[in-house]
Design an enzyme around this catalytic site. Sequence first.
Site, mmCIF file in Angstrom:
data_model
loop_
_atom_site.group_PDB
_atom_site.id
_atom_site.type_symbol
_atom_site.label_atom_id
_atom_site.label_comp_id
_atom_site.label_asym_id
_atom_site.label_seq_id
_atom_site.Cartn_x
_atom_site.Cartn_y
_atom_site.Cartn_z
ATOM 1 N N SER A 73 0.826 -1.212 -0.092
ATOM 2 C CA SER A 73 0.054 -0.149 -0.221
ATOM 3 C C SER A 73 0.848 1.409 -0.060
ATOM 4 C CB SER A 73 -0.975 -0.019 1.068
ATOM 5 O OG SER A 73 -0.161 0.095 2.322
ATOM 6 N N THR A 176 -2.110 3.807 3.651
ATOM 7 C CA THR A 176 -1.040 4.781 3.731
ATOM 8 C C THR A 176 -0.200 5.023 4.788
ATOM 9 O OG1 THR A 176 -3.050 6.042 2.673
ATOM 10 C CG2 THR A 176 -1.205 7.653 3.670
ATOM 11 N N THR A 194 1.686 6.978 -0.208
ATOM 12 C CA THR A 194 0.750 5.852 -0.606
ATOM 13 C C THR A 194 0.936 5.513 -1.965
ATOM 14 O OG1 THR A 194 -1.464 5.206 -0.216
ATOM 15 C CG2 THR A 194 -1.155 7.322 -0.852
ATOM 16 N N ARG A 204 -7.170 8.422 -10.606
ATOM 17 C CA ARG A 204 -7.757 8.789 -9.208
ATOM 18 C C ARG A 204 -6.514 9.293 -8.285
ATOM 19 N NH1 ARG A 204 -6.747 6.896 -3.558
ATOM 20 N NH2 ARG A 204 -8.646 7.260 -2.705
ATOM 21 N N VAL A 205 -6.981 10.335 -7.763
ATOM 22 C CA VAL A 205 -5.975 10.470 -6.477
ATOM 23 C C VAL A 205 -6.574 10.768 -5.214
ATOM 24 C CG1 VAL A 205 -4.710 12.755 -5.670
ATOM 25 C CG2 VAL A 205 -4.604 12.025 -8.221
ATOM 26 N N GLY A 206 -5.787 10.410 -4.154
ATOM 27 C CA GLY A 206 -6.610 10.372 -2.888
ATOM 28 C C GLY A 206 -6.172 11.329 -2.022
ATOM 29 N N ASP A 207 -6.429 11.353 -0.763
ATOM 30 C CA ASP A 207 -6.164 12.626 0.122
ATOM 31 C C ASP A 207 -4.766 12.779 0.530
ATOM 32 O OD1 ASP A 207 -6.233 9.885 1.315
ATOM 33 O OD2 ASP A 207 -6.306 10.876 3.411
ATOM 34 N N THR A 227 -5.402 8.133 7.358
ATOM 35 C CA THR A 227 -5.155 6.987 6.577
ATOM 36 C C THR A 227 -6.544 6.366 6.292
ATOM 37 O OG1 THR A 227 -4.091 4.790 6.452
ATOM 38 C CG2 THR A 227 -4.778 5.680 8.722
ATOM 39 N N GLY A 228 -6.704 5.690 5.341
ATOM 40 C CA GLY A 228 -7.987 5.274 4.854
ATOM 41 C C GLY A 228 -8.515 5.715 3.654
ATOM 42 N N GLY A 230 -9.529 7.567 1.078
ATOM 43 C CA GLY A 230 -9.386 8.923 0.799
ATOM 44 C C GLY A 230 -10.357 9.976 0.510
#
Length: 315
Positions: A73, A176, A194, A204-207, A227-228, A230
């Site tokens: 991850s 993350t 991450t 796709r982009v996360g937090d 974490t988690g 996003g």
Amino acid sequence: MSALVITGVPGLGKNLEENFTDQAGKKPVVISTWDHGLAANAEAWKILNSRGKALDAVEKGVMVTEDDFSNLSVGLGGLPDREGIVTLDASIMDENGRCGGVAFLERIKHPVSVARMVMEKTPHVLMVGSGAQKFALENGFKLEPKKLSPAAEKAYKEWLKRSEYKPKANIENHDTIGMVAIDAVGNLSGSCTTSGLAYKMRGRVGDSPIIGAGMYVDNEVGAACATGVGETVLRICGSYLVVELMRQGLSPMDACKKAIERLVVKNLNYREVQVGFLALNKKGEHGAFAVQKGFTYALADSGGNKMFDSDYFLR
Ligand code: GLY
């Protein structure tokens, strides 16, 4: 002598002897997400324990996790997007409010260091995709092979059989790595890195690379990371919210709890996701809270480097 802290004026109220004396014994401290935080903290602690800077600690710390090709991850060993390509997101922030992020970055081993270079060498905060990769290569980073780790390849082939995309609560102790630290002179910094959600849509982009979502630092108040899943963190500007709640006087623990309560209200699918927040305040006090059972974090201070279970919402 009581602490002399002048708030609202950049550069003042920092590194003062009064500050250091007032908070002696509570710093340095570093905290980071999940079990992989233990090895990352150990590296960060070497810097903090020799009176190094929190910024260096949070970069070098999470680089350990990025280096681990067996980690599914974080870093280039991470699970790919649905087209079989690993794309990385990372961010970093220092005590002066300087920050940098990279997103949708391919074939570069240490996205957190590219994020730091964006912060230090450009007038920008966030660089993405081929532009971020070009910037990294121009600044001495190496293009790594386009190859999945054996474990990621096996998992991806298995996933392809059904190609079903359903982000699910991550209770398997990996996601993350977010890290926040306070150094011996009381300066805070944070980092986050991450490979993002497994089998995400391409692009796709996360937090994690978004300042204020995956991580945030305000040297007058505290620092937080997430974490988690996003998307749920992005909807509430999660890490910024935690820091702002600490500014209003909440303890790091209560700030993380309140932010999770907000997340639950703003995300109808909260029962199906896992998110955890970590926070550290200016006194070196820490807190953690998650949506579900299973979120662990590592804390290193003068008492050692240990794992803890976070409290959680869904009881
Ligand atoms: N928190 C990592 C991600 O959603 O990408």
